[in-house]
Design a protein around this motif. Structure first.
Motif, PDB file in Angstrom:
ATOM      1  N   HIS A 134       0.563  -0.982  -0.003  1.00  0.00           N
ATOM      2  CA  HIS A 134       0.275   0.629   0.055  1.00  0.00           C
ATOM      3  C   HIS A 134       1.027   1.419   0.365  1.00  0.00           C
ATOM      4  CE1 HIS A 134      -3.252   2.856   0.340  1.00  0.00           C
ATOM      5  NE2 HIS A 134      -2.726   3.318   2.038  1.00  0.00           N
ATOM      6  N   LEU A 135       0.796   2.315  -0.959  1.00  0.00           N
ATOM      7  CA  LEU A 135       0.962   3.214  -1.073  1.00  0.00           C
ATOM      8  C   LEU A 135       0.610   4.281  -0.287  1.00  0.00           C
ATOM      9  CD1 LEU A 135       3.018   2.739  -4.890  1.00  0.00           C
ATOM     10  CD2 LEU A 135       4.001   2.295  -2.585  1.00  0.00           C
ATOM     11  N   ASP A 136       1.644   5.577  -0.375  1.00  0.00           N
ATOM     12  CA  ASP A 136       1.123   6.821   0.519  1.00  0.00           C
ATOM     13  C   ASP A 136       1.138   7.776  -0.638  1.00  0.00           C
ATOM     14  OD1 ASP A 136       0.207   6.137   3.128  1.00  0.00           O
ATOM     15  OD2 ASP A 136       2.500   5.891   3.805  1.00  0.00           O
ATOM     16  N   LEU A 137      -0.143   8.428  -1.085  1.00  0.00           N
ATOM     17  CA  LEU A 137       0.514   8.402  -2.866  1.00  0.00           C
ATOM     18  C   LEU A 137      -0.190  10.024  -1.751  1.00  0.00           C
ATOM     19  CD1 LEU A 137      -2.151   7.115  -5.063  1.00  0.00           C
ATOM     20  CD2 LEU A 137       0.844   7.032  -4.759  1.00  0.00           C
ATOM     21  N   GLY A 138       0.257  11.102  -2.932  1.00  0.00           N
ATOM     22  CA  GLY A 138       0.243  13.126  -2.299  1.00  0.00           C
ATOM     23  C   GLY A 138      -0.128  13.677  -3.174  1.00  0.00           C
ATOM     24  N   TRP A 139      -0.514  14.198  -3.120  1.00  0.00           N
ATOM     25  CA  TRP A 139      -0.841  16.053  -4.244  1.00  0.00           C
ATOM     26  C   TRP A 139       0.490  16.964  -4.383  1.00  0.00           C
ATOM     27  CZ3 TRP A 139      -5.429  14.870  -6.198  1.00  0.00           C
ATOM     28  CH2 TRP A 139      -5.982  13.819  -5.962  1.00  0.00           C
ATOM     29  N   ALA A 140       0.566  16.979  -5.493  1.00  0.00           N
ATOM     30  CA  ALA A 140       1.836  18.012  -5.898  1.00  0.00           C
ATOM     31  C   ALA A 140       1.037  18.798  -6.986  1.00  0.00           C
ATOM     32  CB  ALA A 140       2.553  17.561  -7.077  1.00  0.00           C
ATOM     33  N   GLU A 141       1.615  20.518  -7.061  1.00  0.00           N
ATOM     34  CA  GLU A 141       0.387  21.852  -7.776  1.00  0.00           C
ATOM     35  C   GLU A 141       1.378  21.555  -8.920  1.00  0.00           C
ATOM     36  OE1 GLU A 141       0.185  26.295  -7.315  1.00  0.00           O
ATOM     37  OE2 GLU A 141      -0.054  25.336  -5.379  1.00  0.00           O
ATOM     38  N   ILE A 142       0.316  21.590  -9.834  1.00  0.00           N
ATOM     39  CA  ILE A 142       1.491  21.978 -11.221  1.00  0.00           C
ATOM     40  C   ILE A 142       1.652  23.319 -11.450  1.00  0.00           C
ATOM     41  CG2 ILE A 142       0.894  22.482 -13.915  1.00  0.00           C
ATOM     42  CD1 ILE A 142       1.135  19.459 -12.805  1.00  0.00           C
ATOM     43  N   THR A 143       3.240  23.754 -11.910  1.00  0.00           N
ATOM     44  CA  THR A 143       3.666  24.864 -12.076  1.00  0.00           C
ATOM     45  C   THR A 143       3.736  25.413 -13.459  1.00  0.00           C
ATOM     46  OG1 THR A 143       5.934  23.586 -11.210  1.00  0.00           O
ATOM     47  CG2 THR A 143       4.800  24.892  -9.864  1.00  0.00           C
ATOM     48  N   GLU A 144       4.034  24.154 -14.012  1.00  0.00           N
ATOM     49  CA  GLU A 144       4.536  24.779 -15.709  1.00  0.00           C
ATOM     50  C   GLU A 144       3.420  23.575 -16.636  1.00  0.00           C
ATOM     51  OE1 GLU A 144       7.919  24.772 -18.564  1.00  0.00           O
ATOM     52  OE2 GLU A 144       8.521  25.295 -16.052  1.00  0.00           O
ATOM     53  N   ILE A 145       3.202  24.049 -18.000  1.00  0.00           N
ATOM     54  CA  ILE A 145       2.303  22.300 -19.113  1.00  0.00           C
ATOM     55  C   ILE A 145       3.703  23.072 -20.293  1.00  0.00           C
ATOM     56  CG2 ILE A 145       0.439  22.123 -19.891  1.00  0.00           C
ATOM     57  CD1 ILE A 145      -1.023  22.224 -17.118  1.00  0.00           C
ATOM     58  N   ALA A 146       3.573  22.443 -20.654  1.00  0.00           N
ATOM     59  CA  ALA A 146       4.916  23.124 -21.996  1.00  0.00           C
ATOM     60  C   ALA A 146       4.857  21.961 -23.459  1.00  0.00           C
ATOM     61  CB  ALA A 146       6.036  23.438 -21.751  1.00  0.00           C
ATOM     62  N   GLN A 147       4.049  22.604 -23.890  1.00  0.00           N
ATOM     63  CA  GLN A 147       4.737  21.530 -25.695  1.00  0.00           C
ATOM     64  C   GLN A 147       5.790  21.807 -25.913  1.00  0.00           C
ATOM     65  OE1 GLN A 147       1.917  21.582 -28.565  1.00  0.00           O
ATOM     66  NE2 GLN A 147       0.645  23.284 -27.341  1.00  0.00           N
ATOM     67  N   THR A 148       6.093  20.190 -26.078  1.00  0.00           N
ATOM     68  CA  THR A 148       7.999  20.030 -26.612  1.00  0.00           C
ATOM     69  C   THR A 148       8.006  19.572 -27.755  1.00  0.00           C
ATOM     70  OG1 THR A 148       7.867  17.713 -25.534  1.00  0.00           O
ATOM     71  CG2 THR A 148       8.328  19.520 -23.914  1.00  0.00           C
ATOM     72  N   GLY A 149       7.582  19.437 -28.286  1.00  0.00           N
ATOM     73  CA  GLY A 149       7.493  18.724 -29.719  1.00  0.00           C
ATOM     74  C   GLY A 149       7.354  16.915 -29.441  1.00  0.00           C
ATOM     75  N   SER A 150       7.933  16.599 -30.617  1.00  0.00           N
ATOM     76  CA  SER A 150       7.818  15.062 -30.286  1.00  0.00           C
ATOM     77  C   SER A 150       8.409  14.035 -29.814  1.00  0.00           C
ATOM     78  CB  SER A 150       7.642  14.355 -32.096  1.00  0.00           C
ATOM     79  OG  SER A 150       6.406  15.594 -32.292  1.00  0.00           O
ATOM     80  N   ALA A 151       8.395  13.231 -29.192  1.00  0.00           N
ATOM     81  CA  ALA A 151       9.060  11.981 -28.313  1.00  0.00           C
ATOM     82  C   ALA A 151       9.226  10.846 -29.285  1.00  0.00           C
ATOM     83  CB  ALA A 151       9.297  13.002 -27.271  1.00  0.00           C
ATOM     84  N   ASP A 152       9.543   9.639 -28.324  1.00  0.00           N
ATOM     85  CA  ASP A 152       8.922   8.705 -28.627  1.00  0.00           C
ATOM     86  C   ASP A 152       8.287   8.171 -27.554  1.00  0.00           C
ATOM     87  OD1 ASP A 152      10.696   7.663 -30.991  1.00  0.00           O
ATOM     88  OD2 ASP A 152      12.120   7.630 -29.993  1.00  0.00           O
ATOM     89  N   ARG A 153       6.926   8.095 -27.805  1.00  0.00           N
ATOM     90  CA  ARG A 153       6.564   7.804 -26.237  1.00  0.00           C
ATOM     91  C   ARG A 153       5.719   6.551 -26.185  1.00  0.00           C
ATOM     92  NH1 ARG A 153       2.676   4.969 -28.607  1.00  0.00           N
ATOM     93  NH2 ARG A 153       0.650   5.928 -28.917  1.00  0.00           N
ATOM     94  N   VAL A 154       5.833   5.768 -24.735  1.00  0.00           N
ATOM     95  CA  VAL A 154       5.380   3.978 -24.507  1.00  0.00           C
ATOM     96  C   VAL A 154       4.119   3.917 -24.411  1.00  0.00           C
ATOM     97  CG1 VAL A 154       6.361   2.637 -23.943  1.00  0.00           C
ATOM     98  CG2 VAL A 154       8.132   3.938 -23.911  1.00  0.00           C
TER      99      VAL A 154
END
Length: 390
Positions: free
Chosen positions: A210-230
């Motif tokens: 069992h994992l203790d999950l937590g919260w983090a606040e988004i500080t930046e969202i940026a488009q970065t171009g393309s990459a190899d995604r899985v």
């Protein structure tokens, strides 16, 4: 701690057809061991792949007598049936004269198990003595109470695997939870396929992290171009609140939902998590991490739900394709900043305070669910050294 389920299927169950039905139900449910009489070992091997333990009747059977009968070798020999362990033969006043204990000591090649019915405190003491000689110690309570099991857990320690006799999944749960340590295994005595499956499910839940999950606040969202995604396609169907933990930095892994939601454009794929770019980490059931690029069919990954409960899943397929990406950065409650790359698509969803949210809808200030541990990793293993990730 690894738990296991043993299934009792000796001649006390009935004729071979009755035993076979029970064993087959156990194999289908995923039991770890089957406990039978020595004469049935080969029959069990023919039914499927499972560990086989075999009763060797009577503690005073001489080794040469046993060699006269050609039978398949079990994975463990269990002493105590039709002997002192089950009360057929009276216990000696002095355990040094015990035939069962002598038989355990004589067995040199095959792992041994002691089978003891806890009829009173004297048998409890005998089980403790047998545990010093046996690799496995099976204890079966009469009018079962927790006290004998508590006593044995406290006294035996790690010198043997303690196996508690049970007749239901609920008794198995109690055995695994006793003294917060629990028995190493249970020996189930039941013909009911549902009970067998439920007991195996109890084993699985007892082992899960069992994992203790937590919260983090988004500080930046940026488009970065393309990459190899899985995309990680598993051999399991995931529930609506399940996903995987992935991220560019091993100390902070973002919760990414499985593709369980329908959309106007794409059918749901509840076996899939679109997990990020090839460099990212994914958490594994042993508490380590792997690079997404390393995953192959047959590997295990950890599934987690939004409450922190986990289970393992087998990777069936990994799809790597070039896609446009977002870089998402978030600040944890401790002030640490972590980041990852996720595909720029409406079907990829994370967990926000408001519920599931597509990465395309994320905004600065949103809070997202993640698993954070302030450790460094080397080849996926946590290490105590200074590593900078940015």
């Amino acid at each position: 701690m690894t738990r296991s389920v043993w299934l009792k299927a000796d001649d006390a169950v009935g004729d071979w057809e009755a035993r076979k039905r029970r064993i087959t139900a156990g194999l289908e449910a995923g039991v770890d061991w089957v406990l039978v009489d020595e004469s049935d070992v080969e029959r069990v091997r023919e039914l499927g792949s499972v560990n086989v333990a075999a009763f060797r009747s009577g503690g005073d059977v001489h080794v040469m007598d046993a060699e006269e009968t050609e039978t398949a070798e079990p994975d463990a020999v269990v002493i105590g049936k039709k002997g002192e362990g089950d009360g057929t033969v009276d216990l000696p006043e002095d355990f040094s004269g015990s035939a069962d204990l002598s038989a355990l000591r004589r067995e040199e090649k095959t792992p041994t198990g002691a089978y003891v019915r806890i009829l009173d405190e004297y048998y409890e003491a005998f089980a403790e003595e047998a545990a010093a000689e046996a690799d496995y110690t099976v204890v079966v309570g009469e009018d079962w109470t927790i006290i004998p099991l508590e006593n044995l857990i406290a006294r035996i320690g790690e010198e043997t695997d303690l196996i508690a006799g049970v007749r239901s999944a609920e008794e198995a749960r109690t055995a695994f939870e006793t003294l917060e340590i629990g028995a190493d295994a249970v020996l189930l005595d039941s013909d009911d396929p549902d009970t067998i499956r439920e007991t195996v499910a109890v084993r699985d839940s007892a082992e899960r992290e069992h994992l203790d999950l937590g919260w983090a606040e988004i500080t930046e969202i940026a488009q970065t171009g393309s990459a190899d995604r899985v995309c990680v396609d598993t051999g399991s169907l995931m529930d609506h609140d399940e996903g995987m933990l992935v991220g560019s930095m091993s100390r902070g892994l973002f919760f990414v939902h499985a593709e369980t939601a329908e959309s106007p454009y794409v059918a749901s794929r509840p076996f899939r998590v679109n997990a990020g770019a090839v460099h990212a980490y994914v958490r594994t059931p042993d508490g380590g991490t792997k690079y997404l690029s390393e995953l192959e069919s047959g590997d295990e990954v950890q599934l987690v739900d939004t409450g922190g409960d986990t289970r393992e899943a087998i990777v069936g397929r990994v799809k790597i394709e070039r896609r446009p990406m977002f870089r998402i950065e978030a600040e944890t409650e401790s002030g640490d900043r972590i980041a990852t790359l996720l595909q720029n698509a409406e079907t990829i969803k994370v967990q926000s305070r408001e519920g599931r949210k597509a990465v395309t809808d994320l905004e600065v200030g949103d809070e997202v669910l993640l698993y954070y541990e302030a450790v460094a990793r080397h080849f996926g293993e946590a290490v105590e050294e200074r590593i900078i990730e940015k």
